[in-house]
Design an enzyme around this catalytic site. Structure first.
Site, PDB file in Angstrom:
ATOM      1  N   SER A  52    -110.995 -63.192-100.410  1.00  0.00           N
ATOM      2  CA  SER A  52    -110.902 -61.652-100.573  1.00  0.00           C
ATOM      3  C   SER A  52    -110.618 -61.982 -98.739  1.00  0.00           C
ATOM      4  O   SER A  52    -110.491 -63.121 -97.964  1.00  0.00           O
ATOM      5  CB  SER A  52    -113.023 -61.954 -99.331  1.00  0.00           C
ATOM      6  OG  SER A  52    -113.039 -60.516 -98.742  1.00  0.00           O
ATOM      7  N   ALA A  53    -110.036 -60.764 -97.932  1.00  0.00           N
ATOM      8  CA  ALA A  53    -109.100 -60.520 -97.053  1.00  0.00           C
ATOM      9  C   ALA A  53    -110.033 -59.980 -96.440  1.00  0.00           C
ATOM     10  O   ALA A  53    -109.893 -59.858 -94.685  1.00  0.00           O
ATOM     11  CB  ALA A  53    -108.118 -59.543 -96.955  1.00  0.00           C
TER      12      ALA A  53
ATOM     13  N   ASP B 263    -114.190 -57.279-100.986  1.00  0.00           N
ATOM     14  CA  ASP B 263    -114.689 -55.907-100.832  1.00  0.00           C
ATOM     15  C   ASP B 263    -114.178 -54.581-101.893  1.00  0.00           C
ATOM     16  O   ASP B 263    -113.050 -54.639-101.775  1.00  0.00           O
ATOM     17  CB  ASP B 263    -113.894 -55.382 -99.171  1.00  0.00           C
ATOM     18  CG  ASP B 263    -114.716 -56.153 -98.196  1.00  0.00           C
ATOM     19  OD1 ASP B 263    -115.642 -55.996 -98.051  1.00  0.00           O
ATOM     20  OD2 ASP B 263    -113.535 -57.475 -97.631  1.00  0.00           O
TER      21      ASP B 263
ATOM     22  N   GLU C  24    -102.914 -48.168 -95.577  1.00  0.00           N
ATOM     23  CA  GLU C  24    -103.506 -48.756 -97.441  1.00  0.00           C
ATOM     24  C   GLU C  24    -104.051 -48.426 -98.573  1.00  0.00           C
ATOM     25  O   GLU C  24    -103.161 -48.728 -99.028  1.00  0.00           O
ATOM     26  CB  GLU C  24    -105.089 -49.508 -97.032  1.00  0.00           C
ATOM     27  CG  GLU C  24    -104.889 -50.435 -97.909  1.00  0.00           C
ATOM     28  CD  GLU C  24    -106.575 -50.829 -98.550  1.00  0.00           C
ATOM     29  OE1 GLU C  24    -107.902 -50.702 -96.517  1.00  0.00           O
ATOM     30  OE2 GLU C  24    -107.366 -51.067 -98.381  1.00  0.00           O
TER      31      GLU C  24
ATOM     32  N   ASP D 120    -109.685 -53.560-106.768  1.00  0.00           N
ATOM     33  CA  ASP D 120    -109.720 -52.858-106.570  1.00  0.00           C
ATOM     34  C   ASP D 120    -108.021 -52.109-105.242  1.00  0.00           C
ATOM     35  O   ASP D 120    -108.130 -51.403-105.658  1.00  0.00           O
ATOM     36  CB  ASP D 120    -110.629 -52.559-105.417  1.00  0.00           C
ATOM     37  CG  ASP D 120    -110.422 -52.816-103.766  1.00  0.00           C
ATOM     38  OD1 ASP D 120    -110.535 -53.449-103.476  1.00  0.00           O
ATOM     39  OD2 ASP D 120    -110.608 -51.373-102.782  1.00  0.00           O
TER      40      ASP D 120
ATOM     41  N   LYS E  81    -102.242 -62.150-100.471  1.00  0.00           N
ATOM     42  CA  LYS E  81    -103.082 -62.984-101.370  1.00  0.00           C
ATOM     43  C   LYS E  81    -102.408 -64.123-102.011  1.00  0.00           C
ATOM     44  O   LYS E  81    -102.753 -65.576-102.547  1.00  0.00           O
ATOM     45  CB  LYS E  81    -104.020 -62.354-102.010  1.00  0.00           C
ATOM     46  CG  LYS E  81    -105.088 -61.563-101.354  1.00  0.00           C
ATOM     47  CD  LYS E  81    -105.762 -60.878-102.296  1.00  0.00           C
ATOM     48  CE  LYS E  81    -107.723 -60.305-101.311  1.00  0.00           C
ATOM     49  NZ  LYS E  81    -108.380 -59.869-101.591  1.00  0.00           N
TER      50      LYS E  81
ATOM     51  N   ASP F 260    -111.879 -60.067-106.110  1.00  0.00           N
ATOM     52  CA  ASP F 260    -111.825 -59.610-104.658  1.00  0.00           C
ATOM     53  C   ASP F 260    -113.513 -59.458-104.060  1.00  0.00           C
ATOM     54  O   ASP F 260    -114.205 -59.660-105.378  1.00  0.00           O
ATOM     55  CB  ASP F 260    -111.023 -58.558-104.821  1.00  0.00           C
ATOM     56  CG  ASP F 260    -110.939 -57.607-103.381  1.00  0.00           C
ATOM     57  OD1 ASP F 260    -110.718 -58.604-102.322  1.00  0.00           O
ATOM     58  OD2 ASP F 260    -111.235 -56.660-103.240  1.00  0.00           O
TER      59      ASP F 260
HETATM   60  P1  TMP Z   1    -110.867 -57.205 -99.885  1.00  0.00           P
HETATM   61  O1  TMP Z   1    -109.161 -57.951 -99.799  1.00  0.00           O
HETATM   62  O2  TMP Z   1    -111.856 -58.310 -99.990  1.00  0.00           O
HETATM   63  O3  TMP Z   1    -111.102 -55.931-100.281  1.00  0.00           O
HETATM   64  O4  TMP Z   1    -110.400 -57.089 -97.681  1.00  0.00           O
HETATM   65  C1  TMP Z   1    -110.230 -56.435 -97.182  1.00  0.00           C
HETATM   66  C2  TMP Z   1    -110.165 -54.763 -97.041  1.00  0.00           C
HETATM   67  O5  TMP Z   1    -110.661 -55.014 -95.330  1.00  0.00           O
HETATM   68  C3  TMP Z   1    -109.772 -53.315 -96.930  1.00  0.00           C
HETATM   69  O6  TMP Z   1    -109.836 -52.309 -97.896  1.00  0.00           O
HETATM   70  C4  TMP Z   1    -108.814 -52.634 -95.245  1.00  0.00           C
HETATM   71  C5  TMP Z   1    -110.498 -53.375 -94.960  1.00  0.00           C
HETATM   72  N1  TMP Z   1    -110.977 -53.826 -93.628  1.00  0.00           N
HETATM   73  C6  TMP Z   1    -112.075 -52.646 -92.649  1.00  0.00           C
HETATM   74  O7  TMP Z   1    -113.008 -52.730 -93.336  1.00  0.00           O
HETATM   75  N2  TMP Z   1    -111.921 -53.240 -91.631  1.00  0.00           N
HETATM   76  C7  TMP Z   1    -110.959 -53.930 -90.856  1.00  0.00           C
HETATM   77  O8  TMP Z   1    -110.259 -53.741 -89.877  1.00  0.00           O
HETATM   78  C8  TMP Z   1    -110.132 -54.541 -91.670  1.00  0.00           C
HETATM   79  C9  TMP Z   1    -108.626 -56.024 -90.836  1.00  0.00           C
HETATM   80  C10 TMP Z   1    -109.780 -54.754 -93.314  1.00  0.00           C
HETATM   81 MG    MG Z   2    -110.563 -55.117-101.844  1.00  0.00          MG
END
Ligand code: TMP
Ligand code: MG
Length: 279
Positions: free
Chosen positions: A142-143, A29, A74, A216, A191, A27
């Site tokens: 990554s989301a 973030d 979350e 994470d 995912k 992942d």
């Molecule tokens: P990840 O899967 O790469 O960790 O990305 C998801 C993270 O992005 C999750 O912890 C929430 C964050 N996020 C924001 O910080 N701001 C936003 O507007 C959105 C939609 C998600």
């Molecule tokens: Mg993350």
């Protein structure tokens, strides 16, 4: 660690199979990037844009309101994934609709990243360079925002050719202005579906059925679901926030859980073990 013996067995299984059977899926973030630095939260790839000059003040307020509403959901351990899923889709959909209205220019993304507080975890350089040097493929799944995270790793000089990214990418018109997001939305809980769509990528890597997975969130556990005829998956989880409440569920799902660890020390030690002892 819930079961140190399993970790040992998996590592020895991987060692026996050889480095050329291993791939890393991570992942981005709060997994490759730091959660906090000197007591201050570090930005996600979304937050890099949210805090930048590319977004109007009015939009910044709206995005902050969304974060304040949905982030606690979350990380809420009292709600099930089924309860959270529609709310997370709502968060991503609303945030992306707001971003699309901002007429973001592709050529301004690099400066937004440069001026941000984004930080990769301590030890990132060794991590990326080691995988590159040993030709181990790294999939960043990554989301967050693909265009932004690519810029983070490019500016850190670690976007090596062995790195591939699955994420949410922006679509730009011929003048370089963002008009939409491309393809299917990736959010924190789909995912698995995202992975299953990437048959070509996993087909290419079919000779690498051993996976080191870094995440994470509990949603990150399904990132390796597209891997064909998987042999071993070693799951390493960073638990950054609400540690006491979430520790047990993380221990139940990840093989190794790192509590408020802002470094890559443990993944790096595991990679070092695998590369040093490779036959
Ligand atoms: P990840 O899967 O790469 O960790 O990305 C998801 C993270 O992005 C999750 O912890 C929430 C964050 N996020 C924001 O910080 N701001 C936003 O507007 C959105 C939609 C998600
Ligand atoms: Mg993350």
């Amino acid at each position: 660690m819930r079961d140190p013996q399993r970790v040992q067995e998996v590592l020895h299984g991987m060692l026996k199979a050889g480095l050329d059977t291993i791939q890393v899926i991570s992942d981005f973030d709060m997994t490759l990037t730091r959660f906090a630095h000197n007591g201050k939260r570090c930005p996600t790839s979304h937050n890099i844009l949210d805090n930048s000059q590319l977004i109007s003040d009015e939009c910044k307020i709206k995005l902050k309101d969304l974060l304040n509403k949905y982030y606690p959901i979350e990380i809420d351990s009292s709600r099930t994934v089924e309860e959270k899923l529609p709310l997370m889709v709502e968060w991503w959909t609303k945030a992306h609709e707001l971003l699309v209205q901002q007429k973001i220019r592709k050529d301004q993304l690099a400066l937004a990243v440069q001026e941000s507080d984004a930080m990769l975890r301590d030890g990132y350089q060794w991590f990326f360079d080691c995988l590159h040097q040993h030709s181990v493929p790294l999939l960043i799944f990554s989301a967050g925002l693909g265009d932004v995270l690519e810029e983070v790793i490019r500016q850190a000089a670690v976007f090596h050719p062995n790195v591939k990214v699955f994420s949410n990418y922006m679509d730009f018109d011929e003048t370089g202005v963002m008009t939409a997001f491309k393809g299917q939305l990736i959010h924190i809980y789909n995912k698995r579906e995202g992975a299953l769509l990437q048959t070509g990528h996993f087909q290419e890597l079919r000779a690498r059925p051993n996976v080191v997975l870094l995440g994470d969130s509990l949603g990150d556990l399904t990132m390796a679901d597209g891997v064909q005829e998987v042999e071993n998956v070693l799951k390493i989880g960073f638990l950054n926030d609400k540690v006491d409440e979430r520790k047990q569920s993380y221990l139940n799902s990840y093989d190794i859980v790192l509590l408020q660890d802002e470094t890559m020390e443990v993944p790096n030690a595991i990679l070092d073990f695998l590369v040093t002892n490779d036959k």
